[in-house]
Enzyme design. Structure first.
Site, PDB file in Angstrom:
ATOM      1  N   ASN A  10       0.871  -1.182   0.000  1.00 49.48           N
ATOM      2  CA  ASN A  10       0.000   0.000   0.000  1.00 49.48           C
ATOM      3  C   ASN A  10       0.903   1.226   0.000  1.00 49.48           C
ATOM      4  O   ASN A  10       1.493   1.573   1.023  1.00 49.48           O
ATOM      5  CB  ASN A  10      -0.886  -0.038   1.257  1.00 49.48           C
ATOM      6  CG  ASN A  10      -1.712   1.224   1.408  1.00 49.48           C
ATOM      7  OD1 ASN A  10      -1.781   2.049   0.492  1.00 49.48           O
ATOM      8  ND2 ASN A  10      -2.324   1.384   2.573  1.00 49.48           N
ATOM      9  N   TRP A  11       0.989   1.861  -1.148  1.00 50.53           N
ATOM     10  CA  TRP A  11       1.918   2.990  -1.276  1.00 50.53           C
ATOM     11  C   TRP A  11       1.364   4.291  -0.682  1.00 50.53           C
ATOM     12  O   TRP A  11       2.071   5.293  -0.656  1.00 50.53           O
ATOM     13  CB  TRP A  11       2.276   3.205  -2.743  1.00 50.53           C
ATOM     14  CG  TRP A  11       3.215   2.161  -3.275  1.00 50.53           C
ATOM     15  CD1 TRP A  11       3.856   1.189  -2.551  1.00 50.53           C
ATOM     16  CD2 TRP A  11       3.627   1.993  -4.629  1.00 50.53           C
ATOM     17  NE1 TRP A  11       4.630   0.431  -3.373  1.00 50.53           N
ATOM     18  CE2 TRP A  11       4.515   0.896  -4.655  1.00 50.53           C
ATOM     19  CE3 TRP A  11       3.327   2.650  -5.822  1.00 50.53           C
ATOM     20  CZ2 TRP A  11       5.115   0.458  -5.830  1.00 50.53           C
ATOM     21  CZ3 TRP A  11       3.925   2.209  -6.994  1.00 50.53           C
ATOM     22  CH2 TRP A  11       4.798   1.130  -6.997  1.00 50.53           C
ATOM     23  N   LYS A  12       0.095   4.281  -0.306  1.00 55.68           N
ATOM     24  CA  LYS A  12      -0.517   5.487   0.270  1.00 55.68           C
ATOM     25  C   LYS A  12      -0.264   6.679  -0.673  1.00 55.68           C
ATOM     26  O   LYS A  12      -0.296   6.484  -1.883  1.00 55.68           O
ATOM     27  CB  LYS A  12       0.027   5.702   1.685  1.00 55.68           C
ATOM     28  CG  LYS A  12      -0.084   4.404   2.525  1.00 55.68           C
ATOM     29  CD  LYS A  12       0.248   4.565   3.970  1.00 55.68           C
ATOM     30  CE  LYS A  12       0.076   3.229   4.686  1.00 55.68           C
ATOM     31  NZ  LYS A  12       0.274   3.316   6.127  1.00 55.68           N
ATOM     32  N   HIS A  95      -9.299   1.353   5.204  1.00 54.08           N
ATOM     33  CA  HIS A  95      -7.981   1.573   5.807  1.00 54.08           C
ATOM     34  C   HIS A  95      -8.113   2.575   6.954  1.00 54.08           C
ATOM     35  O   HIS A  95      -8.884   3.534   6.877  1.00 54.08           O
ATOM     36  CB  HIS A  95      -6.983   2.084   4.764  1.00 54.08           C
ATOM     37  CG  HIS A  95      -5.578   2.045   5.288  1.00 54.08           C
ATOM     38  ND1 HIS A  95      -5.078   3.012   6.118  1.00 54.08           N
ATOM     39  CD2 HIS A  95      -4.598   1.118   5.142  1.00 54.08           C
ATOM     40  CE1 HIS A  95      -3.829   2.677   6.451  1.00 54.08           C
ATOM     41  NE2 HIS A  95      -3.524   1.541   5.871  1.00 54.08           N
ATOM     42  N   GLU A  97      -6.368   4.961   7.924  1.00 52.26           N
ATOM     43  CA  GLU A  97      -6.131   6.376   7.604  1.00 52.26           C
ATOM     44  C   GLU A  97      -7.364   6.999   6.953  1.00 52.26           C
ATOM     45  O   GLU A  97      -7.661   8.173   7.172  1.00 52.26           O
ATOM     46  CB  GLU A  97      -4.886   6.497   6.706  1.00 52.26           C
ATOM     47  CG  GLU A  97      -3.617   6.226   7.507  1.00 52.26           C
ATOM     48  CD  GLU A  97      -2.487   5.588   6.728  1.00 52.26           C
ATOM     49  OE1 GLU A  97      -2.510   5.598   5.479  1.00 52.26           O
ATOM     50  OE2 GLU A  97      -1.566   5.036   7.383  1.00 52.26           O
ATOM     51  N   GLU A 167      -4.845  -4.595  10.879  1.00 52.20           N
ATOM     52  CA  GLU A 167      -3.761  -3.628  11.059  1.00 52.20           C
ATOM     53  C   GLU A 167      -4.006  -2.826  12.341  1.00 52.20           C
ATOM     54  O   GLU A 167      -4.803  -1.885  12.340  1.00 52.20           O
ATOM     55  CB  GLU A 167      -3.718  -2.642   9.886  1.00 52.20           C
ATOM     56  CG  GLU A 167      -3.535  -3.272   8.534  1.00 52.20           C
ATOM     57  CD  GLU A 167      -3.032  -2.258   7.509  1.00 52.20           C
ATOM     58  OE1 GLU A 167      -1.960  -2.516   6.947  1.00 52.20           O
ATOM     59  OE2 GLU A 167      -3.665  -1.216   7.305  1.00 52.20           O
ATOM     60  N   GLY A 173       3.208   2.465  10.580  1.00 55.01           N
ATOM     61  CA  GLY A 173       4.162   3.543  10.353  1.00 55.01           C
ATOM     62  C   GLY A 173       4.930   3.956  11.591  1.00 55.01           C
ATOM     63  O   GLY A 173       5.603   4.986  11.607  1.00 55.01           O
ATOM     64  N   SER A 214       4.041  -2.045  10.180  1.00 61.95           N
ATOM     65  CA  SER A 214       5.503  -2.136  10.318  1.00 61.95           C
ATOM     66  C   SER A 214       6.063  -3.510   9.931  1.00 61.95           C
ATOM     67  O   SER A 214       7.019  -3.998  10.536  1.00 61.95           O
ATOM     68  CB  SER A 214       5.933  -1.753  11.736  1.00 61.95           C
ATOM     69  OG  SER A 214       5.579  -0.405  12.007  1.00 61.95           O
TER      70      SER A 214
HETATM   71  P1  13P Z   1       3.477   0.406   7.496  1.00 60.69           P
HETATM   72  O1  13P Z   1       3.913  -0.899   6.906  1.00 60.69           O
HETATM   73  O2  13P Z   1       4.222   1.598   6.956  1.00 60.69           O
HETATM   74  O3  13P Z   1       3.440   0.346   8.997  1.00 60.69           O
HETATM   75  O4  13P Z   1       1.958   0.642   7.015  1.00 60.69           O
HETATM   76  C1  13P Z   1       1.038  -0.366   7.198  1.00 60.69           C
HETATM   77  C2  13P Z   1      -0.199  -0.022   6.467  1.00 60.69           C
HETATM   78  O5  13P Z   1      -0.947   0.872   6.851  1.00 60.69           O
HETATM   79  C3  13P Z   1      -0.496  -0.770   5.235  1.00 60.69           C
HETATM   80  O6  13P Z   1      -1.805  -0.518   4.801  1.00 60.69           O
END
Ligand code: 13P
Length: 257
Positions: A10-12, A95, A97, A167, A173, A214
């Site tokens: 997931n590159w966000k 997600h 976020e 998650e 993150g 992470s």
């Molecule tokens: P990280 O791997 O950067 O912690 O992010 C996880 C995430 O939100 C994947 O959707």
């Protein structure tokens, strides 16, 4: 029962369309041999067309980061599941976020999941608790509630195309992952076992569930070795070709056959 491992990056809000195309060409060459693992990249929606074109005929798949439940209409800034047809095989929904910054609700995640399935996409439904909820001992009830709300009205047959990603918010993150045993226990109690009650043994035993938060090459093998974990939804580490390729290779080694 064998559940095919699935690793999704997931590159966000990272990588321009041009950077995304360069990246997937390099990554595809590195992960081609690992056909026992499903793997996908989720670039910005701006890059979906270019990335999808660049990956035509390959086994590196494409995921969208979100999709609206309506087919079309006056929804500024949104992309519909219907529009993603032919460009993506998966769509990440719910997600944390999006839940936190864009006021995503369980009811909308459910609408979006149904729309994605109707459009022929495979939803990756993300669930997870906050640090406060975790510390208050509310994790299992909360995540279980997210799962049942997201799946309301989705048939057992359609569940074959649904992936769930657990998650924990406090691990995203932050560099602070859940321990693999912790994650496996929560996934078992809050996701896999409820599927047995909501559906049946077959759905519970066959639904693919990812861990996210992470994940990196250094801890991937531990997560993949857990009985309830079938793959990873990866943010930060998926932005680097070497790390992404290593995650796929580890998934193949630990659970690929
Ligand atoms: P990280 O791997 O950067 O912690 O992010 C996880 C995430 O939100 C994947 O959707």
């Amino acid at each position: 029962m064998h559940r095919k491992p699935i690793v999704v990056g997931n590159w966000k809000m990272n990588k321009s369309p041009r950077e995304a195309i360069d990246f997937v060409k390099q990554l595809e060459a590195r992960v081609r041999e690992f056909d026992s693992v499903d793997k996908a990249v989720a670039p910005t929606s701006l890059a979906l067309t270019g990335v999808s074109d660049a990956l035509q005929g390959t086994q590196l798949l494409v995921a969208a980061q979100n999709a609206h439940w309506k087919v079309g209409g006056a929804f500024t800034g949104q992309v519909s599941a219907t529009m993603l047809r032919g460009l993506a095989q998966f769509v990440i929904l719910g997600h944390s976020e999006v839940r936190a910054y864009l006021a995503e609700t369980d009811a909308n995640v459910n609408r979006k999941a149904k729309a994605a399935l109707a459009a022929g996409l495979q939803p990756i439904i993300a669930v997870g608790e906050s640090l406060a909820q975790n510390e208050a001992g509310e994790t299992i009830d909360f995540v279980r509630g997210q799962v049942s709300a997201a799946l309301a009205g989705i048939s057992a047959a359609d569940m074959a195309r649904v992936v769930i990603a657990y998650e924990p918010l406090w691990a995203i993150g932050t560099g602070k992952s859940a321990t693999s045993e912790q994650a496996d226990g929560i996934i078992g109690a809050a996701v896999r076992e409820p599927l047995r009650e909501l559906y049946n043994d077959s759905v519970a035993d066959n639904t693919r569930i990812q861990y996210g938060g992470s994940v990196k090459p250094g801890n991937m093998a531990e997560f993949m070795a857990q009985p309830n974990i079938d793959g990873a939804l990866v943010g930060g580490a998926s932005l680097h070709v070497d790390d992404f390729a290593a995650l796929v290779e580890i998934a193949a080694r630990v659970k690929g056959s």
